[in-house]
Design a protein around this motif. Structure first.
Motif, PDB file in Angstrom:
ATOM      1  N   HIS A   1     -70.573  75.515  -9.815  1.00 19.55           N
ATOM      2  CA  HIS A   1     -71.947  76.014  -9.817  1.00 19.55           C
ATOM      3  C   HIS A   1     -72.745  75.266  -8.756  1.00 19.55           C
ATOM      4  N   ILE A   2     -73.519  76.010  -7.982  1.00 18.79           N
ATOM      5  CA  ILE A   2     -74.411  75.421  -6.994  1.00 18.79           C
ATOM      6  C   ILE A   2     -75.783  76.026  -7.249  1.00 18.79           C
ATOM      7  N   LEU A   3     -76.716  75.197  -7.700  1.00 19.83           N
ATOM      8  CA  LEU A   3     -78.057  75.652  -8.065  1.00 19.83           C
ATOM      9  C   LEU A   3     -79.047  75.197  -7.004  1.00 19.83           C
ATOM     10  N   VAL A   4     -79.888  76.121  -6.560  1.00 26.53           N
ATOM     11  CA  VAL A   4     -80.854  75.825  -5.507  1.00 26.53           C
ATOM     12  C   VAL A   4     -82.261  76.082  -6.014  1.00 26.53           C
ATOM     13  N   MET A   5     -83.238  75.536  -5.311  1.00 22.69           N
ATOM     14  CA  MET A   5     -84.625  75.553  -5.784  1.00 22.69           C
ATOM     15  C   MET A   5     -85.488  76.701  -5.260  1.00 22.69           C
ATOM     16  N   ASP A   6     -85.179  77.212  -4.069  1.00 22.34           N
ATOM     17  CA  ASP A   6     -86.044  78.257  -3.514  1.00 22.34           C
ATOM     18  C   ASP A   6     -85.230  79.217  -2.646  1.00 22.34           C
ATOM     19  N   HIS A   7     -85.899  80.241  -2.148  1.00 23.15           N
ATOM     20  CA  HIS A   7     -85.207  81.290  -1.384  1.00 23.15           C
ATOM     21  C   HIS A   7     -84.643  80.779  -0.061  1.00 23.15           C
ATOM     22  N   SER A   8     -85.312  79.824   0.546  1.00 25.51           N
ATOM     23  CA  SER A   8     -84.795  79.237   1.789  1.00 25.51           C
ATOM     24  C   SER A   8     -83.488  78.504   1.516  1.00 25.51           C
ATOM     25  N   ASN A   9     -83.454  77.695   0.445  1.00 30.36           N
ATOM     26  CA  ASN A   9     -82.212  77.013   0.048  1.00 30.36           C
ATOM     27  C   ASN A   9     -81.126  78.026  -0.266  1.00 30.36           C
ATOM     28  N   LEU A  10     -81.499  79.096  -0.961  1.00 31.61           N
ATOM     29  CA  LEU A  10     -80.534  80.127  -1.343  1.00 31.61           C
ATOM     30  C   LEU A  10     -79.921  80.772  -0.104  1.00 31.61           C
ATOM     31  N   GLU A  11     -80.767  81.170   0.814  1.00 35.13           N
ATOM     32  CA  GLU A  11     -80.289  81.822   2.037  1.00 35.13           C
ATOM     33  C   GLU A  11     -79.379  80.897   2.846  1.00 35.13           C
ATOM     34  N   ASN A  12     -79.798  79.651   3.015  1.00 40.59           N
ATOM     35  CA  ASN A  12     -79.000  78.702   3.794  1.00 40.59           C
ATOM     36  C   ASN A  12     -77.671  78.388   3.125  1.00 40.59           C
ATOM     37  N   THR A  13     -77.671  78.288   1.811  1.00 38.21           N
ATOM     38  CA  THR A  13     -76.441  77.996   1.078  1.00 38.21           C
ATOM     39  C   THR A  13     -75.495  79.188   1.124  1.00 38.21           C
ATOM     40  N   LEU A  14     -76.027  80.384   0.952  1.00 32.64           N
ATOM     41  CA  LEU A  14     -75.175  81.577   1.002  1.00 32.64           C
ATOM     42  C   LEU A  14     -74.544  81.769   2.380  1.00 32.64           C
ATOM     43  N   LYS A  15     -75.209  81.317   3.431  1.00 35.48           N
ATOM     44  CA  LYS A  15     -74.637  81.405   4.782  1.00 35.48           C
ATOM     45  C   LYS A  15     -73.371  80.559   4.912  1.00 35.48           C
ATOM     46  N   LEU A  16     -73.272  79.507   4.109  1.00 41.76           N
ATOM     47  CA  LEU A  16     -72.090  78.639   4.161  1.00 41.76           C
ATOM     48  C   LEU A  16     -70.901  79.232   3.413  1.00 41.76           C
ATOM     49  N   ALA A  17     -71.170  80.149   2.490  1.00 37.05           N
ATOM     50  CA  ALA A  17     -70.100  80.737   1.684  1.00 37.05           C
ATOM     51  C   ALA A  17     -69.259  81.674   2.549  1.00 37.05           C
ATOM     52  N   VAL A  18     -67.933  81.622   2.339  1.00 37.93           N
ATOM     53  CA  VAL A  18     -67.044  82.449   3.160  1.00 37.93           C
ATOM     54  C   VAL A  18     -66.595  83.726   2.468  1.00 37.93           C
ATOM     55  N   ASP A  19     -66.790  83.813   1.149  1.00 38.17           N
ATOM     56  CA  ASP A  19     -66.380  85.027   0.441  1.00 38.17           C
ATOM     57  C   ASP A  19     -67.210  85.204  -0.829  1.00 38.17           C
ATOM     58  N   GLU A  20     -66.964  86.307  -1.525  1.00 48.94           N
ATOM     59  CA  GLU A  20     -67.741  86.625  -2.723  1.00 48.94           C
ATOM     60  C   GLU A  20     -67.536  85.591  -3.825  1.00 48.94           C
ATOM     61  N   SER A  21     -66.355  85.032  -3.917  1.00 48.78           N
ATOM     62  CA  SER A  21     -66.085  84.000  -4.918  1.00 48.78           C
ATOM     63  C   SER A  21     -67.014  82.800  -4.725  1.00 48.78           C
ATOM     64  N   GLU A  22     -67.194  82.386  -3.504  1.00 45.95           N
ATOM     65  CA  GLU A  22     -68.099  81.274  -3.222  1.00 45.95           C
ATOM     66  C   GLU A  22     -69.554  81.682  -3.420  1.00 45.95           C
ATOM     67  N   ARG A  23     -69.919  82.876  -2.973  1.00 46.78           N
ATOM     68  CA  ARG A  23     -71.294  83.337  -3.145  1.00 46.78           C
ATOM     69  C   ARG A  23     -71.669  83.420  -4.629  1.00 46.78           C
ATOM     70  N   SER A  24     -70.710  83.759  -5.479  1.00 43.28           N
ATOM     71  CA  SER A  24     -71.003  83.902  -6.908  1.00 43.28           C
ATOM     72  C   SER A  24     -71.307  82.567  -7.583  1.00 43.28           C
TER      73      SER A  24
END
Length: 87
Positions: free
Chosen positions: A11-34
């Motif tokens: 689980h990776i929990l973020v505080m705001d939409h900017s954190n969310l967007e930046n973190t999702l950019k690091l994910a390489v597939d749907e498993s990581e994005r989930s």
């Protein structure tokens, strides 16, 4: 947060939409994005809560508000993690 965190954590929990967007950019597939969620998603007081506002330049009261908001969010997240998935 780095690429290895997707391997290390479920689980990776973020505080705001900017954190969310930046973190999702690091994910390489749907498993990581989930694994990535706004922490406010777990606030049981509101089904569509706002983000956690950074109180850095704020008042003591604003820091207290963030503390209470995160307490609710963390308790909600723990309840979700501890609740078994339906069979």
């Amino acid at each position: 947060l780095g690429r290895r965190d997707f391997e290390r954590f479920d689980h990776i929990l973020v505080m705001d939409h900017s954190n969310l967007e930046n973190t999702l950019k690091l994910a390489v597939d749907e498993s990581e994005r989930s694994k990535v969620h706004l922490i406010t998603k777990f606030d049981p007081r509101n089904p569509h809560p706002p983000v956690v506002v950074d109180p850095y330049w704020g008042t003591i009261r604003e820091f207290e508000d963030v503390y209470h908001q995160l307490t609710f969010c963390c308790e909600g997240w723990i309840q979700q993690v501890l609740t078994p998935a339906p069979a």
